[in-house]
Scaffold this active site. Structure first.
Site, PDB file in Angstrom:
ATOM      1  N   TYR A 138      -1.500   1.231  15.367  1.00  0.00           N
ATOM      2  CA  TYR A 138      -1.079  -0.005  14.694  1.00  0.00           C
ATOM      3  C   TYR A 138      -1.366  -1.210  15.602  1.00  0.00           C
ATOM      4  O   TYR A 138      -1.906  -2.222  15.150  1.00  0.00           O
ATOM      5  CB  TYR A 138       0.413   0.072  14.359  1.00  0.00           C
ATOM      6  CG  TYR A 138       0.973  -1.172  13.699  1.00  0.00           C
ATOM      7  CD1 TYR A 138       0.770  -1.420  12.345  1.00  0.00           C
ATOM      8  CD2 TYR A 138       1.716  -2.097  14.437  1.00  0.00           C
ATOM      9  CE1 TYR A 138       1.289  -2.558  11.743  1.00  0.00           C
ATOM     10  CE2 TYR A 138       2.241  -3.238  13.847  1.00  0.00           C
ATOM     11  CZ  TYR A 138       2.024  -3.470  12.492  1.00  0.00           C
ATOM     12  OH  TYR A 138       2.536  -4.602  11.903  1.00  0.00           O
ATOM     13  N   ALA A 141       1.221  -8.951  -1.848  1.00  0.00           N
ATOM     14  CA  ALA A 141       2.093 -10.014  -2.374  1.00  0.00           C
ATOM     15  C   ALA A 141       3.383  -9.488  -2.989  1.00  0.00           C
ATOM     16  O   ALA A 141       4.304 -10.261  -3.244  1.00  0.00           O
ATOM     17  CB  ALA A 141       1.327 -10.819  -3.429  1.00  0.00           C
TER      18      ALA A 141
HETATM   19  P1  NAP Z   1       5.969  -4.302   3.413  1.00  0.00           P
HETATM   20  O1  NAP Z   1       7.297  -4.842   3.063  1.00  0.00           O
HETATM   21  O2  NAP Z   1       5.822  -2.849   3.727  1.00  0.00           O
HETATM   22  O3  NAP Z   1       4.937  -4.702   2.232  1.00  0.00           O
HETATM   23  C1  NAP Z   1       3.610  -4.293   2.343  1.00  0.00           C
HETATM   24  C2  NAP Z   1       2.784  -4.979   1.280  1.00  0.00           C
HETATM   25  O4  NAP Z   1       1.411  -4.571   1.439  1.00  0.00           O
HETATM   26  C3  NAP Z   1       3.175  -4.575  -0.131  1.00  0.00           C
HETATM   27  O5  NAP Z   1       2.958  -5.670  -0.990  1.00  0.00           O
HETATM   28  C4  NAP Z   1       2.192  -3.457  -0.458  1.00  0.00           C
HETATM   29  O6  NAP Z   1       1.939  -3.282  -1.847  1.00  0.00           O
HETATM   30  C5  NAP Z   1       0.950  -3.974   0.243  1.00  0.00           C
HETATM   31  N1  NAP Z   1       0.023  -2.891   0.550  1.00  0.00           N
HETATM   32  C6  NAP Z   1       0.203  -1.869   1.422  1.00  0.00           C
HETATM   33  N2  NAP Z   1      -0.847  -1.048   1.413  1.00  0.00           N
HETATM   34  C7  NAP Z   1      -1.714  -1.562   0.498  1.00  0.00           C
HETATM   35  C8  NAP Z   1      -2.980  -1.144   0.022  1.00  0.00           C
HETATM   36  N3  NAP Z   1      -3.586  -0.037   0.458  1.00  0.00           N
HETATM   37  N4  NAP Z   1      -3.589  -1.896  -0.923  1.00  0.00           N
HETATM   38  C9  NAP Z   1      -3.005  -3.016  -1.416  1.00  0.00           C
HETATM   39  N5  NAP Z   1      -1.801  -3.471  -0.980  1.00  0.00           N
HETATM   40  C10 NAP Z   1      -1.169  -2.734  -0.047  1.00  0.00           C
HETATM   41  O7  NAP Z   1       5.347  -5.039   4.679  1.00  0.00           O
HETATM   42  P2  NAP Z   1       5.834  -6.366   5.450  1.00  0.00           P
HETATM   43  O8  NAP Z   1       6.855  -5.972   6.443  1.00  0.00           O
HETATM   44  O9  NAP Z   1       6.094  -7.464   4.499  1.00  0.00           O
HETATM   45  O10 NAP Z   1       4.517  -6.681   6.299  1.00  0.00           O
HETATM   46  C11 NAP Z   1       3.505  -7.547   5.836  1.00  0.00           C
HETATM   47  C12 NAP Z   1       2.480  -7.719   6.954  1.00  0.00           C
HETATM   48  O11 NAP Z   1       3.126  -8.224   8.113  1.00  0.00           O
HETATM   49  C13 NAP Z   1       1.808  -6.422   7.375  1.00  0.00           C
HETATM   50  O12 NAP Z   1       0.453  -6.662   7.680  1.00  0.00           O
HETATM   51  C14 NAP Z   1       2.547  -6.033   8.630  1.00  0.00           C
HETATM   52  O13 NAP Z   1       1.768  -5.236   9.490  1.00  0.00           O
HETATM   53  C15 NAP Z   1       2.840  -7.397   9.216  1.00  0.00           C
HETATM   54  N6  NAP Z   1       3.969  -7.409  10.147  1.00  0.00           N
HETATM   55  C16 NAP Z   1       5.227  -7.092   9.697  1.00  0.00           C
HETATM   56  C17 NAP Z   1       6.286  -7.125  10.610  1.00  0.00           C
HETATM   57  C18 NAP Z   1       7.684  -6.785  10.202  1.00  0.00           C
HETATM   58  O14 NAP Z   1       8.553  -6.752  11.099  1.00  0.00           O
HETATM   59  N7  NAP Z   1       7.982  -6.553   8.929  1.00  0.00           N
HETATM   60  C19 NAP Z   1       6.049  -7.474  11.942  1.00  0.00           C
HETATM   61  C20 NAP Z   1       4.769  -7.798  12.344  1.00  0.00           C
HETATM   62  C21 NAP Z   1       3.738  -7.766  11.427  1.00  0.00           C
HETATM   63  P3  NAP Z   1       2.870  -2.298  -2.762  1.00  0.00           P
HETATM   64  O15 NAP Z   1       4.216  -2.965  -2.862  1.00  0.00           O
HETATM   65  O16 NAP Z   1       2.167  -2.241  -4.065  1.00  0.00           O
HETATM   66  O17 NAP Z   1       2.948  -0.999  -2.038  1.00  0.00           O
END
Ligand code: NAP
Length: 238
Positions: free
Chosen positions: A147, A10
């Protein structure tokens, strides 16, 4: 009764956008994160999200986290599995530790947290589970093989669990984003991001808010007859 949601990841990116939008819709949101204490504090002041710090990649963290969530929230209407990590590189260069961590955070945590929280949904004969998968789980990505497998696993999980818990009044769906502007994609660099934007029908990257809108639609009563589905939010990339 107050609507409650648990959102993993979050603190930043898509999860923060989902948290803001659910809070705006009247949900009491429990936000799980790993390290971003300061960001969660700001978000908590902004929208009232209740922060829970836990490393979802550690299987031993799930039981105490579940206990804390249930003690604080009582019941859970909506569970959004958003936390995720990515890992880039040729398949044969990914270390066993990188691979293990990827599966632990992206798949095992989703399965085990669902298993732990499902009983409270089953008891109320109602609930909603949404997994943030990825377009790479749908079609596969070179240099992101592990991934892609983790995200494909989530899509299978959603389809199977939806069949099992549908008779108990619980819906399970996935949202598969394309390339969204967050910290996760910032590491790709400007040139790659521009190329990815050009490959979309809409000629741009997506925003976390655009993914949040899809999540909130699936969470809403407007999606009452939708379960076991994968909603792509990719600007027409595929
Ligand atoms: P992000 O900006 O890297 O944020 C990741 C979030 O996950 C952060 O809140 C982080 O917490 C939390 N997190 C990571 N590892 C964790 C762990 N071991 N335990 C608890 N929390 C953890 O990622 P995002 O781009 O928003 O992506 C969110 C989701 O969408 C992911 O599942 C990703 O695979 C998916 N997704 C993203 C994209 C894209 O283009 N961005 C595309 C397709 C799918 P901290 O802040 O505390 O580290």
């Amino acid at each position: 009764m107050l609507k409650t949601a648990v959102v993993t990841g979050a603190s930043r990116g898509i999860g923060a956008a989902v948290t803001r939008e659910l809070a705006a819709q009247g949900y009491q949101v429990a936000g799980i994160y790993q390290r971003s204490d300061a960001a969660m504090q700001v978000l908590s002041q902004e929208c009232g999200v209740i922060p829970f710090a836990a490393d979802l990649g550690n299987p031993d963290a799930i039981a105490p986290l579940t206990e804390q969530l249930l003690a604080r929230m009582g019941h859970i209407n909506l569970l959004v599995h958003n936390a995720g990590i990515s890992c880039h590189g040729l398949f044969q260069t990914i270390s066993p530790e990188q691979s293990r961590r990827l599966y632990a955070v992206n798949v095992t945590a989703v399965i085990e947290l669902t298993r732990a929280l499902l009983p409270v949904m089953l008891a109320r004969h109602s609930g909603n589970i949404i997994c943030i998968a990825s377009m790479w789980g749908e079609v596969g990505a070179s240099c992101e093989v592990d991934y892609s497998v983790t995200k494909g696993a989530l899509l299978a999980f959603v389809k199977a669990l939806a069949k099992e818990v549908g008779p108990s009044g619980i819906r399970v769906n996935a949202v598969s984003p394309g390339t969204i502007q967050t910290d996760m994609t910032a590491v790709l660099g400007t040139q790659t991001l521009e190329a990815l934007a050009e490959e979309t029908a809409l000629c741009r990257l997506g925003t976390p808010e655009e993914v949040a809108h899809a999540v909130c639609f699936l969470a809403s009563e407007r999606a009452a007859y939708i379960t076991g589905q994968d909603l792509a939010v990719n600007g027409g990339l595929l």
